[in-house]
Design an enzyme around this catalytic site. Structure first.
Site, PDB file in Angstrom:
ATOM      1  N   GLY A 231     -81.302  -9.297  -3.983  1.00  0.00           N
ATOM      2  CA  GLY A 231     -82.339  -9.292  -2.957  1.00  0.00           C
ATOM      3  C   GLY A 231     -81.883  -8.838  -1.594  1.00  0.00           C
ATOM      4  CD  GLU A 274     -79.498 -10.843 -10.752  1.00  0.00           C
ATOM      5  OE1 GLU A 274     -80.678 -10.460 -10.799  1.00  0.00           O
ATOM      6  OE2 GLU A 274     -78.984 -11.582 -11.603  1.00  0.00           O
ATOM      7  N   PRO A 275     -77.311  -7.172  -6.814  1.00  0.00           N
ATOM      8  CG  PRO A 275     -75.816  -6.020  -5.450  1.00  0.00           C
ATOM      9  CD  PRO A 275     -75.882  -7.069  -6.530  1.00  0.00           C
ATOM     10  NE  ARG A 277     -85.526  -4.046  -1.551  1.00  0.00           N
ATOM     11  CZ  ARG A 277     -86.712  -3.669  -2.017  1.00  0.00           C
ATOM     12  NH1 ARG A 277     -87.172  -2.472  -1.710  1.00  0.00           N
ATOM     13  NH2 ARG A 277     -87.430  -4.476  -2.777  1.00  0.00           N
ATOM     14  NE  ARG A 313     -90.206  -0.430  -2.221  1.00  0.00           N
ATOM     15  CZ  ARG A 313     -90.238  -0.646  -0.921  1.00  0.00           C
ATOM     16  NH1 ARG A 313     -90.334   0.375  -0.071  1.00  0.00           N
ATOM     17  NH2 ARG A 313     -90.162  -1.860  -0.431  1.00  0.00           N
ATOM     18  CB  CYS A 346    -108.400  11.352  -7.773  1.00  0.00           C
ATOM     19  SG  CYS A 346    -110.178  11.265  -7.483  1.00  0.00           S
ATOM     20  CD  GLU A 347    -107.153   5.329  -7.746  1.00  0.00           C
ATOM     21  OE1 GLU A 347    -107.769   4.554  -6.985  1.00  0.00           O
ATOM     22  OE2 GLU A 347    -107.229   5.311  -8.990  1.00  0.00           O
TER      23      GLU A 347
END
Length: 422
Positions: A231, A274-275, A277, A313, A346-347
């Site tokens: 994290g 356990e990274p 990012r 994201r 198309c959103e």
């Protein structure tokens, strides 16, 4: 190339002398671009986090599971975790030995569990029912258990993975039931693990969580390891000089906790993080071409070819990504303006940056969407039947190599079966 807005990549020397406009032209857009040097630096940052001798960094491959990427991580001496048979498969292809892979499963079938057992990797389960299933499949086997000590943290509620509102882990109050199942199936508990959430920028919650985890560990003698989770965050607003996570301060606090636990536990067992990012995010950006600039009522929209099929994201987590602007001509931007940068899906939610103050952008400009290496390509899709992009790597010597080919239209038909009679 005319540098319209390039503060972050200039400071990082991200392109290693390469012209992003030329890269966009050569490889097409959108395209993920990785920098090998930055990736290696981030691996080393965490390998050197503490002085505790039995400290292991497991890269969390769900953040980015590209084969070449994993090969570099492996070469830096990191181990790896996995969330699926597919990740185990890719990690083995990248050269990780079974004992270097930690499979952390969540609500999986007996068949998936059996795959991991046959692969010879370390396995963690995160519920009593999954522990029972594991015992039925592999009595007498080694196993790890994921606990939820009750401390959670993260940048969005969807990525908080501990505390009272998440599906992950076993509450400490069920430790007697855990011990009973271990005895019932003659299982050997070799480790316990946790993960509190993703993208913390101060270390208080993490340090508090490992203290709670260590209290759980003390109730299980003979462990080989404790996995404290990941994290670790990165500053997504670097163009505004957002401060990074203070690794020195955090490392000192973690180190103190590790030695204290080892003394209380009676031996120095392996302690892991356990990274994902922190290792992968900053070493990548997306190059995307601007195809439309228009006004719609009160708003000015900049339309590019990076839809949320390429980068999820922003639409998934309302996440911020810095944006740079590169131009293939000598024309300058004389002013800044407030624009909303959108993709080609198309959103209405296909927004990369809402009401962002940027230099004037023109059709044909190349945008650099920063910090895209974590949960970027790995979450990409074929929504709207759009093709997933290529990935390229800038080596430490400045050489650029292709590490994933861009999809072609024929790839959309793979695994589909047409009807013979309609």
């Amino acid at each position: 190339m005319n540098k319209i807005a390039t503060k972050v990549t200039d400071q990082m020397d991200f392109f290693e002398g390469n012209d992003p406009v030329a890269l966009a032209k050569q490889y097409g857009t959108p395209v993920y671009v990785y920098n090998e040097r930055i990736l290696r630096e981030r691996c080393r940052d965490l390998k050197n986090l503490v002085t505790y001798p039995k400290f292991v960094v497991d890269y969390s491959a769900k953040a980015n599971c590209n084969l070449a990427f994993l090969q570099i991580v492996k070469s830096e001496g990191l181990e790896v975790d996995a969330m699926s048979p597919g990740e185990i498969f890719m990690e083995r292809k990248a050269g990780f030995a079974p004992e270097e892979i930690f499979y952390i499963c969540n609500n999986v079938s007996a068949e998936e569990m059996q795959y991991a057992i046959d692969a010879g990797v370390h396995i963690s389960v995160d519920s009593l029912s999954q522990l029972e299933q594991f015992g039925q499949i592999a009595p007498g086997h080694e196993v790890a258990v994921r606990f939820n000590p009750g401390v959670g943290a993260g940048h969005h509620e969807k990525v908080v993975t501990a505390g009272k509102k998440t599906k992950f882990g076993i509450e400490p109050k069920y430790i007697p039931e855990v011990k009973a199942l271990l005895e019932k199936y003659d299982l050997k508990l070799i480790g316990i693990n946790q993960h509190i959430g993703s993208l913390f920028m101060t270390g208080e919650a993490f340090v508090a969580s490992i203290a709670a985890l260590f209290e759980i560990a003390k109730q299980f003698p003979g462990l080989k390891f404790v996995d404290m989770g990941g994290g670790f965050g990165i500053p997504y607003k670097k163009e505004f000089d957002e401060a990074p996570l203070d690794l020195k301060e955090l490392g000192e606090a973690i180190d103190k906790a590790l030695y204290k636990f080892a003394e209380e536990y009676g031996e120095q067992i392996t302690l892991r993080i356990e990274p994902g990012r922190y290792i992968s995010a900053e070493c990548s950006l997306i190059l995307s071409e601007v195809h439309s600039v228009k006004h719609n009522h009160e708003k000015k929209f900049v339309g590019c070819d990076c839809g949320f099929n390429v980068l999820q994201r922003p639409i998934m987590y309302d996440s911020y990504h810095g944006i740079e602007v590169y131009r293939g001509s000598d024309v300058k931007s004389e002013q800044t303006e407030t624009v909303t940068v959108v993709g080609n899906i198309c959103e209405s939610g296909d927004i990369l940056a809402k009401d962002r103050e940027l230099p004037e952008i023109r059709k044909g400009d190349i945008l650099g969407i920063l910090d895209a290496g974590a949960y970027g390509f790995t979450m990409a899709s074929n929504y709207n039947n759009r093709l997933r992009p290529a990935e390229i790597l800038i080596r430490e010597n400045g050489e650029v190599v292709l590490i994933r080919e861009r999809e072609v239209l024929e790839d959309l038909l793979r695994h589909q079966i047409a009807l013979k009679n309609v």
